[in-house]
Design a protein around this motif. Structure first.
Motif, PDB file in Angstrom:
ATOM      1  N   THR A  54      -0.493   7.285  -7.930  1.00 34.52           N
ATOM      2  CA  THR A  54       0.449   7.347  -6.817  1.00 34.52           C
ATOM      3  C   THR A  54      -0.196   6.700  -5.596  1.00 34.52           C
ATOM      4  O   THR A  54      -1.208   7.175  -5.102  1.00 34.52           O
ATOM      5  CB  THR A  54       0.834   8.803  -6.522  1.00 34.52           C
ATOM      6  N   ARG A  55       0.400   5.621  -5.144  1.00 35.79           N
ATOM      7  CA  ARG A  55      -0.122   4.885  -3.981  1.00 35.79           C
ATOM      8  C   ARG A  55       0.655   5.293  -2.733  1.00 35.79           C
ATOM      9  O   ARG A  55       1.265   4.483  -2.058  1.00 35.79           O
ATOM     10  CB  ARG A  55       0.002   3.378  -4.220  1.00 35.79           C
ATOM     11  N   MET A  56       0.629   6.582  -2.438  1.00 38.31           N
ATOM     12  CA  MET A  56       1.470   7.113  -1.381  1.00 38.31           C
ATOM     13  C   MET A  56       0.965   6.787   0.018  1.00 38.31           C
ATOM     14  O   MET A  56       1.690   6.880   0.993  1.00 38.31           O
ATOM     15  CB  MET A  56       1.619   8.632  -1.537  1.00 38.31           C
ATOM     16  N   GLU A  57      -0.312   6.409   0.095  1.00 39.94           N
ATOM     17  CA  GLU A  57      -0.833   6.026   1.407  1.00 39.94           C
ATOM     18  C   GLU A  57      -0.349   4.647   1.796  1.00 39.94           C
ATOM     19  O   GLU A  57      -0.499   4.224   2.944  1.00 39.94           O
ATOM     20  CB  GLU A  57      -2.368   6.072   1.380  1.00 39.94           C
ATOM     21  N   GLU A  58       0.248   3.951   0.848  1.00 40.55           N
ATOM     22  CA  GLU A  58       0.732   2.595   1.099  1.00 40.55           C
ATOM     23  C   GLU A  58       2.258   2.593   1.151  1.00 40.55           C
ATOM     24  O   GLU A  58       2.911   3.307   0.405  1.00 40.55           O
ATOM     25  CB  GLU A  58       0.280   1.649  -0.016  1.00 40.55           C
ATOM     26  N   ALA A  59       2.825   1.789   2.035  1.00 37.54           N
ATOM     27  CA  ALA A  59       4.260   1.528   2.063  1.00 37.54           C
ATOM     28  C   ALA A  59       4.409   0.014   2.165  1.00 37.54           C
ATOM     29  O   ALA A  59       4.750  -0.529   3.220  1.00 37.54           O
ATOM     30  CB  ALA A  59       4.931   2.237   3.227  1.00 37.54           C
ATOM     31  N   PRO A  60       4.131  -0.699   1.090  1.00 40.92           N
ATOM     32  CA  PRO A  60       4.002  -2.148   1.165  1.00 40.92           C
ATOM     33  C   PRO A  60       5.313  -2.855   1.505  1.00 40.92           C
ATOM     34  O   PRO A  60       6.399  -2.399   1.133  1.00 40.92           O
ATOM     35  CB  PRO A  60       3.532  -2.524  -0.248  1.00 40.92           C
ATOM     36  N   GLU A  61       5.194  -3.952   2.212  1.00 39.72           N
ATOM     37  CA  GLU A  61       6.337  -4.813   2.485  1.00 39.72           C
ATOM     38  C   GLU A  61       6.613  -5.726   1.301  1.00 39.72           C
ATOM     39  O   GLU A  61       7.737  -6.206   1.134  1.00 39.72           O
ATOM     40  CB  GLU A  61       6.067  -5.657   3.740  1.00 39.72           C
ATOM     41  N   ARG A  62       5.588  -5.980   0.498  1.00 37.61           N
ATOM     42  CA  ARG A  62       5.732  -6.855  -0.657  1.00 37.61           C
ATOM     43  C   ARG A  62       5.003  -6.259  -1.857  1.00 37.61           C
ATOM     44  O   ARG A  62       3.978  -5.606  -1.702  1.00 37.61           O
ATOM     45  CB  ARG A  62       5.153  -8.249  -0.364  1.00 37.61           C
ATOM     46  N   LEU A  63       5.548  -6.505  -3.030  1.00 36.34           N
ATOM     47  CA  LEU A  63       4.883  -6.141  -4.280  1.00 36.34           C
ATOM     48  C   LEU A  63       5.063  -7.287  -5.265  1.00 36.34           C
ATOM     49  O   LEU A  63       6.162  -7.838  -5.381  1.00 36.34           O
ATOM     50  CB  LEU A  63       5.491  -4.869  -4.887  1.00 36.34           C
ATOM     51  N   GLU A  64       4.010  -7.629  -5.951  1.00 39.13           N
ATOM     52  CA  GLU A  64       4.145  -8.641  -7.002  1.00 39.13           C
ATOM     53  C   GLU A  64       3.946  -7.978  -8.361  1.00 39.13           C
ATOM     54  O   GLU A  64       3.211  -7.002  -8.480  1.00 39.13           O
ATOM     55  CB  GLU A  64       3.172  -9.808  -6.767  1.00 39.13           C
ATOM     56  N   GLY A  98       9.142   2.172   2.746  1.00 43.41           N
ATOM     57  CA  GLY A  98      10.069   2.392   3.839  1.00 43.41           C
ATOM     58  C   GLY A  98       9.327   2.884   5.060  1.00 43.41           C
ATOM     59  O   GLY A  98       8.157   3.285   4.975  1.00 43.41           O
ATOM     60  N   PRO A  99       9.994   2.888   6.223  1.00 48.23           N
ATOM     61  CA  PRO A  99       9.342   3.343   7.457  1.00 48.23           C
ATOM     62  C   PRO A  99       9.025   4.831   7.412  1.00 48.23           C
ATOM     63  O   PRO A  99       9.738   5.611   6.771  1.00 48.23           O
ATOM     64  CB  PRO A  99      10.374   3.027   8.547  1.00 48.23           C
ATOM     65  N   GLU A 100       7.958   5.211   8.051  1.00 56.04           N
ATOM     66  CA  GLU A 100       7.451   6.577   7.971  1.00 56.04           C
ATOM     67  C   GLU A 100       8.505   7.619   8.336  1.00 56.04           C
ATOM     68  O   GLU A 100       8.641   8.642   7.671  1.00 56.04           O
ATOM     69  CB  GLU A 100       6.233   6.727   8.888  1.00 56.04           C
ATOM     70  N   GLU A 101       9.240   7.383   9.387  1.00 54.41           N
ATOM     71  CA  GLU A 101      10.240   8.353   9.833  1.00 54.41           C
ATOM     72  C   GLU A 101      11.655   7.896   9.545  1.00 54.41           C
ATOM     73  O   GLU A 101      12.613   8.453  10.077  1.00 54.41           O
ATOM     74  CB  GLU A 101      10.072   8.618  11.342  1.00 54.41           C
ATOM     75  N   GLY A 102      11.812   6.889   8.710  1.00 54.88           N
ATOM     76  CA  GLY A 102      13.141   6.373   8.396  1.00 54.88           C
ATOM     77  C   GLY A 102      13.892   7.277   7.437  1.00 54.88           C
ATOM     78  O   GLY A 102      13.330   8.199   6.841  1.00 54.88           O
ATOM     79  N   ASP A 142       7.812  13.903   2.030  1.00 56.42           N
ATOM     80  CA  ASP A 142       8.169  14.943   1.059  1.00 56.42           C
ATOM     81  C   ASP A 142       8.231  14.359  -0.355  1.00 56.42           C
ATOM     82  O   ASP A 142       7.733  14.970  -1.313  1.00 56.42           O
ATOM     83  CB  ASP A 142       9.517  15.566   1.426  1.00 56.42           C
ATOM     84  N   LEU A 143       8.850  13.195  -0.477  1.00 54.87           N
ATOM     85  CA  LEU A 143       8.917  12.544  -1.783  1.00 54.87           C
ATOM     86  C   LEU A 143       7.522  12.190  -2.270  1.00 54.87           C
ATOM     87  O   LEU A 143       7.184  12.393  -3.444  1.00 54.87           O
ATOM     88  CB  LEU A 143       9.774  11.277  -1.696  1.00 54.87           C
ATOM     89  N   ALA A 144       6.725  11.646  -1.367  1.00 50.80           N
ATOM     90  CA  ALA A 144       5.367  11.252  -1.726  1.00 50.80           C
ATOM     91  C   ALA A 144       4.554  12.450  -2.198  1.00 50.80           C
ATOM     92  O   ALA A 144       3.800  12.367  -3.181  1.00 50.80           O
ATOM     93  CB  ALA A 144       4.690  10.580  -0.539  1.00 50.80           C
ATOM     94  N   ALA A 145       4.700  13.582  -1.523  1.00 44.94           N
ATOM     95  CA  ALA A 145       3.933  14.778  -1.884  1.00 44.94           C
ATOM     96  C   ALA A 145       4.295  15.268  -3.282  1.00 44.94           C
ATOM     97  O   ALA A 145       3.425  15.690  -4.054  1.00 44.94           O
ATOM     98  CB  ALA A 145       4.171  15.877  -0.853  1.00 44.94           C
ATOM     99  N   VAL A 146       5.573  15.210  -3.632  1.00 48.93           N
ATOM    100  CA  VAL A 146       6.007  15.649  -4.962  1.00 48.93           C
ATOM    101  C   VAL A 146       5.437  14.738  -6.042  1.00 48.93           C
ATOM    102  O   VAL A 146       4.941  15.201  -7.079  1.00 48.93           O
ATOM    103  CB  VAL A 146       7.544  15.696  -5.032  1.00 48.93           C
ATOM    104  N   LEU A 147       5.486  13.434  -5.809  1.00 50.79           N
ATOM    105  CA  LEU A 147       4.938  12.497  -6.790  1.00 50.79           C
ATOM    106  C   LEU A 147       3.426  12.673  -6.937  1.00 50.79           C
ATOM    107  O   LEU A 147       2.895  12.662  -8.054  1.00 50.79           O
ATOM    108  CB  LEU A 147       5.276  11.057  -6.379  1.00 50.79           C
TER     109      LEU A 147
END
Length: 306
Positions: free
Chosen positions: A244-254, A270-274, A227-232
């Motif tokens: 908007t990189r909503m298809e990504e949920a990275p564990e790391r960002l530099e 974050g986790p998809e259903e978290g 829902d948050l991703a869709a709004v952004l």
């Protein structure tokens, strides 16, 4: 005829960055003053009269003085773009984040006075405004914002310390919770309550990450990550510089991936259903966070092709 621009404070980090971005353009004429005249009110007013736009790259108090000088010219006053903190939330000034909301770019194009956003504020507001505007994040929410920037945003003393190897590898600062970007974050992120903002600086010249953690079950609509991703995504659809990189949920960002660009990337991590997420923004603190944003606003104000 090329647009005439005077950068008041051209020797500073932001001023130099703007000057570099404008150099060599056929549609722009950069006007300058001899070093000895740059703090002389009479010399500055003379230049102000003959240009279309003055870009203020000055400390806050000096920027306020420059606005008074310009205002004294009456109908001969130039348009102003202020890169300091002094006027970002001041009455009569338009906030220079074109992607803020519908119609903001058009408002900047018409405005006589525009306040260039702060670097941290750009990342935070880019994440907050779509969510508060859509009602997913209440304006009364208690928000925490954490960020890290390259040392180039810290001024001459900090830059010198890092480049001399005498500064620490990492340091948090503004722990008294009085950072100067908080008022604009509240105003344009549509927050009624003062957020907790903890900035930090790392031993790299430029680049920035901004993080906003959210407990989704504490929000009235209890939205999911999607829902948050869709709004952004909807808010920034078609944007040239905000991605908007909503298809990504990275564990790391530099933080340095967008250096020397005017781009801004947004993530919902974050986790998809978290039920917890971390909103993240990545930008160049000298690009979309300073000189790049100033160039974008200059092009809008003067009707220049980018």
């Amino acid at each position: 005829m090329p647009a005439r621009i005077f950068i008041d404070g051209e020797a500073g980090t932001t001023g130099l960055g703007i000057k570099e971005r404008l150099a060599g353009r056929a549609d722009v004429e950069l006007v300058s003053l001899p070093a000895g005249d740059r703090k002389t009110a009479e010399a500055k007013q003379t230049v102000y009269k003959g240009v279309d736009l003055v870009i203020l790259c000055l400390p806050d108090d000096a920027a306020k003085e420059a606005v008074v000088l310009a205002g004294a010219l009456g109908d001969a006053a130039p348009r102003l773009l202020d890169a300091s903190t002094a006027h970002r939330t001041a009455p009569g000034w338009t906030y220079g984040f074109p992607e803020l909301t519908k119609g903001q770019a058009e408002a900047i194009a018409k405005a006589p006075r525009v306040g260039n956003p702060g670097c941290y504020a750009t990342g935070a507001i880019a994440l907050l405004r779509p969510l508060t505007e859509a009602g997913l994040l209440p304006s009364t929410a208690s928000v925490s914002i954490h960020a890290v920037s390259g040392y180039s945003g810290g001024g001459k003393t900090m830059i010198a310390a890092y480049e001399a190897g005498t500064a620490p590898a990492f340091e948090a600062y503004a722990l008294g919770l009085g950072h100067k970007h908080v008022p604009e974050i509240m105003a344009y992120g549509q927050l009624q309550n003062r957020p907790i903002f903890t900035p930090s600086v790392g031993n790299f010249r430029q680049g920035m990450l901004v993080f906003i953690p959210l407990f989704l079950d504490s929000l009235p609509q209890k939205p999911g990550r999607k829902d948050l991703a869709a709004v952004l995504q909807a808010h920034y659809a078609g944007s040239r510089h905000v991605h908007t990189r909503m298809e990504e949920a990275p564990e790391r960002l530099e933080p340095q991936a967008l250096n020397d660009t005017n781009e801004l990337e947004l993530f919902v991590c974050g986790p998809e259903e978290g039920r917890q997420v971390v909103l993240a923004a990545r930008l160049d603190n000298l690009g979309k966070g300073a000189s790049g944003a100033a160039l974008q606003n200059t092009e809008l104000m003067l009707g220049l092709c980018s």
